[in-house]
Scaffold this motif. Structure first.
Motif, PDB file in Angstrom:
ATOM      1  N   LEU A 238     -44.224   4.225  37.120  1.00  0.00           N
ATOM      2  CA  LEU A 238     -44.201   2.658  37.349  1.00  0.00           C
ATOM      3  C   LEU A 238     -43.044   2.329  38.397  1.00  0.00           C
ATOM      4  N   GLY A 239     -41.839   2.816  37.981  1.00  0.00           N
ATOM      5  CA  GLY A 239     -40.771   2.849  39.007  1.00  0.00           C
ATOM      6  C   GLY A 239     -41.163   2.980  40.141  1.00  0.00           C
ATOM      7  N   ILE A 240     -41.990   3.991  40.510  1.00  0.00           N
ATOM      8  CA  ILE A 240     -42.135   4.196  41.931  1.00  0.00           C
ATOM      9  C   ILE A 240     -43.309   3.405  42.612  1.00  0.00           C
ATOM     10  N   THR A 241     -44.299   2.875  41.645  1.00  0.00           N
ATOM     11  CA  THR A 241     -45.494   2.006  42.034  1.00  0.00           C
ATOM     12  C   THR A 241     -44.754   0.551  42.370  1.00  0.00           C
ATOM     13  N   GLY A 242     -44.020   0.181  41.289  1.00  0.00           N
ATOM     14  CA  GLY A 242     -43.469  -1.098  41.383  1.00  0.00           C
ATOM     15  C   GLY A 242     -42.474  -1.403  42.483  1.00  0.00           C
ATOM     16  N   THR A 243     -41.801  -0.123  42.894  1.00  0.00           N
ATOM     17  CA  THR A 243     -40.970  -0.334  44.079  1.00  0.00           C
ATOM     18  C   THR A 243     -42.027  -0.325  45.186  1.00  0.00           C
ATOM     19  N   TYR A 244     -42.909   0.123  45.573  1.00  0.00           N
ATOM     20  CA  TYR A 244     -43.959   0.333  46.546  1.00  0.00           C
ATOM     21  C   TYR A 244     -44.305  -1.372  46.668  1.00  0.00           C
ATOM     22  N   TYR A 245     -44.873  -1.715  45.503  1.00  0.00           N
ATOM     23  CA  TYR A 245     -45.311  -3.267  45.211  1.00  0.00           C
ATOM     24  C   TYR A 245     -44.507  -4.308  45.796  1.00  0.00           C
ATOM     25  N   ALA A 246     -43.271  -4.232  45.500  1.00  0.00           N
ATOM     26  CA  ALA A 246     -42.356  -5.225  45.872  1.00  0.00           C
ATOM     27  C   ALA A 246     -41.990  -5.028  47.505  1.00  0.00           C
ATOM     28  N   PHE A 247     -41.772  -3.607  47.978  1.00  0.00           N
ATOM     29  CA  PHE A 247     -41.723  -3.595  49.293  1.00  0.00           C
ATOM     30  C   PHE A 247     -42.868  -4.097  50.069  1.00  0.00           C
ATOM     31  N   SER A 248     -44.070  -3.728  49.712  1.00  0.00           N
ATOM     32  CA  SER A 248     -45.339  -4.034  50.524  1.00  0.00           C
ATOM     33  C   SER A 248     -45.223  -5.509  50.532  1.00  0.00           C
ATOM     34  N   LEU A 249     -45.192  -6.397  49.391  1.00  0.00           N
ATOM     35  CA  LEU A 249     -45.136  -7.633  49.432  1.00  0.00           C
ATOM     36  C   LEU A 249     -44.020  -8.240  50.336  1.00  0.00           C
ATOM     37  N   LYS A 250     -42.925  -7.817  50.437  1.00  0.00           N
ATOM     38  CA  LYS A 250     -41.767  -8.474  51.129  1.00  0.00           C
ATOM     39  C   LYS A 250     -42.060  -8.246  52.523  1.00  0.00           C
ATOM     40  N   ARG A 251     -42.649  -7.058  52.976  1.00  0.00           N
ATOM     41  CA  ARG A 251     -42.997  -6.772  54.285  1.00  0.00           C
ATOM     42  C   ARG A 251     -43.997  -7.684  54.825  1.00  0.00           C
ATOM     43  N   TYR A 252     -45.188  -7.699  53.974  1.00  0.00           N
ATOM     44  CA  TYR A 252     -46.360  -8.743  54.435  1.00  0.00           C
ATOM     45  C   TYR A 252     -45.944 -10.240  54.464  1.00  0.00           C
ATOM     46  N   ALA A 253     -45.084 -10.569  53.589  1.00  0.00           N
ATOM     47  CA  ALA A 253     -44.453 -12.023  53.743  1.00  0.00           C
ATOM     48  C   ALA A 253     -43.424 -12.077  54.868  1.00  0.00           C
ATOM     49  N   LYS A 254     -42.646 -11.131  55.315  1.00  0.00           N
ATOM     50  CA  LYS A 254     -41.826 -11.195  56.696  1.00  0.00           C
ATOM     51  C   LYS A 254     -42.597 -11.244  57.814  1.00  0.00           C
ATOM     52  N   LEU A 255     -44.000 -10.542  57.837  1.00  0.00           N
ATOM     53  CA  LEU A 255     -44.668 -10.615  58.891  1.00  0.00           C
ATOM     54  C   LEU A 255     -45.167 -11.743  59.101  1.00  0.00           C
ATOM     55  N   LEU A 256     -45.990 -12.483  58.069  1.00  0.00           N
ATOM     56  CA  LEU A 256     -46.473 -13.786  58.196  1.00  0.00           C
ATOM     57  C   LEU A 256     -45.285 -14.974  58.424  1.00  0.00           C
ATOM     58  N   SER A 257     -44.059 -14.804  58.392  1.00  0.00           N
ATOM     59  CA  SER A 257     -43.099 -15.695  58.548  1.00  0.00           C
ATOM     60  C   SER A 257     -42.915 -16.036  60.056  1.00  0.00           C
ATOM     61  N   LYS A 258     -43.296 -14.923  60.831  1.00  0.00           N
ATOM     62  CA  LYS A 258     -43.055 -15.219  62.039  1.00  0.00           C
ATOM     63  C   LYS A 258     -43.760 -15.955  63.043  1.00  0.00           C
ATOM     64  N   TYR A 259     -44.920 -16.623  62.421  1.00  0.00           N
ATOM     65  CA  TYR A 259     -45.867 -17.320  62.712  1.00  0.00           C
ATOM     66  C   TYR A 259     -45.130 -18.852  62.621  1.00  0.00           C
ATOM     67  N   ASN A 260     -45.604 -19.771  63.807  1.00  0.00           N
ATOM     68  CA  ASN A 260     -44.720 -21.024  63.564  1.00  0.00           C
ATOM     69  C   ASN A 260     -45.888 -22.083  62.620  1.00  0.00           C
ATOM     70  N   LYS A 261     -45.434 -23.015  62.476  1.00  0.00           N
ATOM     71  CA  LYS A 261     -46.242 -24.080  61.349  1.00  0.00           C
ATOM     72  C   LYS A 261     -47.479 -24.304  61.433  1.00  0.00           C
ATOM     73  N   ARG A 262     -47.969 -24.684  62.714  1.00  0.00           N
ATOM     74  CA  ARG A 262     -49.443 -24.876  63.190  1.00  0.00           C
ATOM     75  C   ARG A 262     -50.153 -23.513  62.998  1.00  0.00           C
ATOM     76  N   ILE A 263     -49.921 -22.255  63.382  1.00  0.00           N
ATOM     77  CA  ILE A 263     -50.589 -21.239  62.957  1.00  0.00           C
ATOM     78  C   ILE A 263     -50.481 -20.771  61.386  1.00  0.00           C
ATOM     79  N   HIS A 264     -49.554 -21.165  60.838  1.00  0.00           N
ATOM     80  CA  HIS A 264     -49.448 -20.991  59.370  1.00  0.00           C
ATOM     81  C   HIS A 264     -50.600 -21.923  58.500  1.00  0.00           C
ATOM     82  N   GLY A 265     -50.520 -23.223  59.113  1.00  0.00           N
ATOM     83  CA  GLY A 265     -51.468 -23.960  58.537  1.00  0.00           C
ATOM     84  C   GLY A 265     -52.942 -23.625  58.742  1.00  0.00           C
TER      85      GLY A 265
END
Length: 417
Positions: A238-265
């Motif tokens: 669970l330590g390994i899989t939980g680490t990957y879960y947190a890492f992948s969620l942060k990477r996905y959120a960082k990727l989407l944060s690059k879009y401006n508000k109009r594309i975000h909406g």
């Protein structure tokens, strides 16, 4: 005498913060339960009735919901996403959000995201609602003519509110105290007293309104010592899989944060329609995880569990990483439950004479996954004990949380909050 008044004033501050946060969380639970019941008992059965007109109407309704949530977040950006990181930013003085505005948006937008079917939870939102409730009490006392009780720092009100929010949501006062102290360790002894009073008073408010019933009725047998090495090994996994879960969620959120508000909406509109499709074809993985837990508590095949695991993981990534108002904690608990049950089934197949119960590992999977992804091992152990209303599970849950947390720390990953 002066020290006595100092302590009494801190107890008073914790009491009123806990009561206000408890009442606000009760209102939040009412909205969330209404939207969850409407989706599962009204909307999804109607979608399966075969009426194209109803499906088209629900698609139009999802687009309207997406625009309302998007406009709400544009008006109050601090209500976007989960709430644990926002609580820490407020407590550290990094941000200074309008408490009433965040409360209003969270109380309305988070339930609407559940109504749409997203894989979002209540916990993060409850922590942020509690934090803003504490901030509201702090501002009220500062603006009143009365002397500010015991000269508490604003951060102490925020911490008290955060613990009270978690306590009132699950009727888990010990978890509320442990969570606040683990995530914000700068609290002094007297601050811990204030937080404890706030968590207890919020629990009593929630208990009077909703009562206290176990979310899971599972007891891990303490007398079977073969469970302990199995739980330690599960903790490492669970330590390994939980680490990957947190890492992948942060990477996905960082990727989407690059879009401006109009594309975000526009993206949110597409995601709301996608959630409608998932509600129709895969209703088990929607919501915070109650539907999935209902399936996991019954015997299931490997194939079913693997499909549920990857389905819940992917949909949780899409829902949480997109910045929608809602929590990430309960969905990750269900992912951990699925991993734990798969692990238990594997042990039962490899060692049939030991009498292992996959349900026991389901409970341990939730606690260990929480400990590694959130970096709060004591909270994970206490929270699952209070989920079951049974502190007999504390020792085995502490074992799995300890090994999970140590594994995550050795990997040196950044947690979700």
């Amino acid at each position: 005498m002066k020290q006595k008044k100092y302590i009494l004033s801190r107890i008073f501050a914790g009491l009123i913060t806990g009561i206000f946060a408890g009442l606000t969380i009760c209102l939040f639970r009412l909205f969330m339960n209404f939207c969850d019941n409407a989706l599962n008992h009204k909307i999804i059965p109607a979608l399966h009735s075969g009426s194209l007109l109803y499906s088209a109407a629900w698609g139009a309704g999802l687009l309207l919901l997406s625009r309302f949530v998007y406009w709400s977040i544009c008006l109050e950006p601090k209500a976007e996403g989960g709430g644990v990181s926002h609580f820490l930013e407020e407590a550290r003085g990094v941000t200074d959000a309008r408490w009433w505005s965040v409360l209003l948006v969270k109380l309305t937008s988070a339930p609407l995201c559940i109504l749409a079917g997203f894989s979002l939870g209540k916990t993060g939102s409850a922590v942020e609602i509690g934090t803003m409730s504490g901030k509201g009490v702090c501002r009220f006392l500062q603006s009143s003519r009365r002397r500010h009780p015991s000269h508490l720092k604003p951060a102490e009100y925020y911490c008290t509110g955060a613990g009270a929010g978690l306590s009132a949501l699950f009727c888990a006062p010990v978890s509320g105290l442990a969570f606040t102290l683990e995530k914000f360790p700068g609290c002094r002894t007297l601050s811990a007293l204030t937080i404890a009073v706030g968590s207890l008073s919020a629990f009593l408010v929630s208990h009077l309104v909703y009562g206290t019933t176990p979310i899971l009725e599972i007891i891990i047998p303490l007398e079977q010592y073969c469970y302990y090495p199995a739980l330690a090994l599960l903790g490492v996994l669970l330590g390994i899989t939980g680490t990957y879960y947190a890492f992948s969620l942060k990477r996905y959120a960082k990727l989407l944060s690059k879009y401006n508000k109009r594309i975000h909406g526009l993206l949110w509109s597409v995601l709301f329609l996608l959630a409608g499709v998932v509600c129709y074809f895969f209703p088990t993985i929607i919501g915070s995880g109650n539907n999935m837990l209902a399936v996991l508590k019954t015997p299931a095949a490997y194939t079913t569990l693997v499909l549920l695991l990857f389905g819940k993981y992917l949909f949780s990534m899409i829902s949480s990483g997109s910045g929608l108002p809602g929590g990430t904690i309960f969905p990750l608990l269900t992912v951990g439950a699925c991993i734990g049950q798969l692990y238990g089934l594997a042990l039962c197949s490899l060692f049939p004479g030991t009498g292992f119960s996959p349900l026991c590992f389901l409970l341990a999977g939730m606690a260990g996954f929480f400990a590694s992804a959130i970096s709060a091992p004591l909270t994970g152990a206490f929270l699952l004990c209070e989920f079951t209303c049974c502190y007999a599970n504390l020792l085995p849950l502490c074992i799995v949380c300890l090994f999970s947390h140590l594994t995550a720390q050795l990997i040196n990953h950044k947690t979700l909050a």
